[in-house]
Design a protein around this motif. Structure first.
Motif, short mmCIF file in Angstrom:
data_model
loop_
_atom_site.label_atom_id
_atom_site.label_comp_id
_atom_site.label_asym_id
_atom_site.label_seq_id
_atom_site.Cartn_x
_atom_site.Cartn_y
_atom_site.Cartn_z
N ASP A 36 0.81 -1.23 0.00
CA ASP A 36 0.00 0.00 0.00
C ASP A 36 0.83 1.27 0.00
O ASP A 36 0.34 2.34 0.35
N GLN A 54 2.91 2.33 1.98
CA GLN A 54 3.23 2.94 3.28
C GLN A 54 4.68 2.68 3.64
O GLN A 54 5.26 3.35 4.46
N ARG A 102 -1.50 6.00 4.25
CA ARG A 102 -2.10 5.21 3.17
C ARG A 102 -2.95 6.15 2.31
O ARG A 102 -3.73 6.94 2.83
MN MN Z 1 -0.76 -0.39 5.53
#
Ligand code: MN
Ligand code: GDD
Length: 385
Positions: free
Chosen positions: A107, A109, A219
Motif C-alpha cells: 500500500d 506505506q 495510506r
Molecule cells: Mn498499511
C-alpha cells in the motif's frame, strides 16, 4: 511451514521480495512500477517480486497477473482458502529462489526507496536488516495518538513477555525487512496474524542485525486490515513463543506440567488423607499421591516439555528408560519433598498445604535440572569409525 534451500534456481536470484496483498487493487500497479524502477538500478536482473494475494474481492490478483506480462520478474500466487499476512509472506518465501528474502507492504506505506538502504546493509554482511520507524531517520506520518499508543503498547508487552527477542531491535512490529535465506533454513515458521518479524527473530539463526530508518507513510488508497483480532493473535503469538523458545520456555513448560502434577497430588492427598474423606495416614497418602503425579508429569514432559529430545529417542525401550530415570529423580525429589513437608509442618508449624507448596516449588527446580541433564539428555551416538 519450512523454508528450504534454493537449489533448484536457474538464474542467480539474489533477492525475493514478497508483497502480501489484500484489496490493494488501487495500489499494486504503482507499487510494482516503483519497485522495478528502483531494483533495476540496485540489482538488475537478479531479483524477483512475488505477490501473494488471498483472493481479494477487489481482484488485486487479476491485476497482478496482468502485470506479469509487463514485468517478467513478477510472480503471483493467489490463495483461495487462506487468509493472513504472515502466512502469505511465508507462502511467498517457500516458492522463492532468492538468497535473500524480503517483505514489503503493497500500500506504499513502506517507501520503496528504503530498499536501496536495506540492500546496502545486506551487502555489508547483515543477516537481517529491518526498516525501523524508531531509529534515526525513522518515524510515522500522521498516526493518531491511539495508533501510536497501540503500537508502542504492543512493543512494551512484547518486551515483558519475550525480552530476549523483542529487545533485539527497535521496531519489532515492522513489516518491512530482508533476511538471508540460510538463517531460516529448516526453521518451522508458524506465526500468527501480522507479526512475521517476531517469528523470524525467535526461530532464525541470526548473528548480525542491522536497522535502517524510514518514515511510515500515510495510506492513500484502500484501508488497513488491522483488526482487534490481530492484537489478540499477537498476544497468543508472544505466549506461544515464550513457551516454545529457549531453555526458559522449556522450564515454563516443565513448571506448567508440574502444576498439573500438583493438582493430581493435592487431589489424591485430599481424597486419601483429609479427615472428611478416607482419613488415611498422611505419609502413605502422600507417597501414593506423589507417584500418580509423577506418572502424570512424565507423560506430559515426554510429549511436550522435552518432546524435541524425546522424539530423537523414539523406541519403547528408550521411553521406558526415561520413565525409570524420571521416576528415580522424582523419588529422590519425593523424599526431599516429604522431608521438607515435615520440616515445614512439624518444625515450623506451617499449614500443611502451604508447607506442601513450598516443598513442591523447591523440588520442581531440582527435578527440572536433574531430568534435563539425566533423563532426557540427548545421547548423540558418536560413531567412532
Ligand atoms: Mn498499511
Ligand atoms: N495476503 C494477505 N492476506 N495480505 C494481507 C492480509 C491478508 O490477510 N492482510 C493484510 N495484508 C497486506 C495488505 O494488503 C498490505 O499490503 C500489508 O499486508 C499490510 O496490511 P495493512 O492492513 O496495510 O497493515 P498496516 O498498514 O496497518 O500495518 C503494516 O505496517 C506495520 C508497520 O510496518 C503491517 O505491515 C504491520 O505488520 C506492520 O507492523
Amino acid at each position: 511451514m519450512l523454508i528450504n534451500s534454493n537449489q533448484t534456481q536457474q538464474k542467480q536470484v539474489r533477492l525475493s521480495l514478497i508483497i502480501p496483498t489484500y484489496n490493494e487493487a488501487k495500489n499494486i500497479s504503482l507499487l510494482i512500477s516503483q519497485l522495478t524502477q528502483l531494483l533495476d538500478t540496485v540489482i538488475p536482473q537478479q531479483y524477483e517480486l512475488i505477490i501473494v494475494d488471498d483472493n481479494s474481492p477487489d481482484l488485486t490478483w487479476k491485476i497482478a497477473q496482468e502485470l506479469t506480462m509487463t514485468y517478467p520478474q513478477l510472480k503471483v500466487v493467489n490463495r483461495d482458502h487462506e487468509r493472513g499476512l504472515s502466512t502469505a509472506v511465508i507462502r511467498g518465501w517457500e516458492i522463492s529462489q532468492g538468497e535473500v528474502l524480503g517483505v514489503i507492504d503493497a500500500d506504499l506505506q513502506h517507501p520503496p526507496e528504503t530498499l536501496a538502504k536495506l540492500w546496502t546493509e545486506i551487502e555489508r554482511g547483515a543477516d537481517l536488516v529491518v526498516a525501523s520507524r524508531n531509529v534515526e531517520g525513522g518515524g510515522v506520518s500522521e498516526w493518531s495518538l491511539l495508533r501510536r499508543c497501540l503500537s508502542r503498547g504492543a512493543q512494551i508487552l512484547g518486551l515483558i513477555i519475550l525480552p530476549g527477542i523483542i529487545g533485539k531491535i527497535s521496531d519489532p512490529m515492522s513489516g518491512y525487512f530482508f533476511v538471508r535465506r540460510h538463517c531460516l533454513m529448516g526453521c518451522q515458521l508458524n506465526p500468527l496474524g501480522y507479526k512475521i518479524l517476531i517469528e523470524v527473530l525467535a526461530k532464525g539463526k541470526i548473528a548480525w542485525i542491522s536497522e535502517v530508518g524510514y518514515v511510515f507513510q500515510e495510506r492513500k488508497e484502500g484501508e488497513s486490515k488491522v483488526s482487534r483480532q490481530h492484537y489478540f493473535d499477537y498476544i497468543r503469538h508472544l505466549v506461544r513463543l515464550r513457551l516454545s523458545v529457549g531453555e526458559f520456555g522449556r522450564f515454563i513448560r516443565f513448571a506448567l506440567v508440574g502444576l498439573s502434577g500438583v493438582f493430581v497430588d493435592m487431589t489424591i492427598l485430599y481424597l486419601l488423607s483429609d479427615p472428611t474423606t478416607l482419613a488415611f495416614p498422611l505419609t502413605r497418602s502422600k507417597i501414593l499421591a506423589a507417584e500418580l503425579a509423577i506418572i502424570n508429569n512424565f507423560l506430559w514432559n515426554d510429549v511436550w516439555t522435552f518432546g524435541d529430545i524425546a522424539k530423537k529417542q523414539p523406541s519403547k525401550k528408550q521411553k521406558f528408560k526415561r520413565l525409570i530415570k524420571f521416576n528415580l529423580v522424582c523419588l529422590a525429589g519425593l523424599i526431599m519433598n516429604v522431608l521438607l513437608l515435615n520440616i515445614c509442618f512439624n518444625l515450623f508449624n506451617i499449614n500443611r498445604y502451604l508447607a506442601n507448596t513450598i516443598a513442591i516449588a523447591i523440588v520442581t527446580i531440582w527435578n527440572y535440572w536433574i531430568n534435563l541433564k539425566l533423563s532426557w539428555r540427548s545421547t548423540e551416538i558418536i560413531n567412532n569409525e
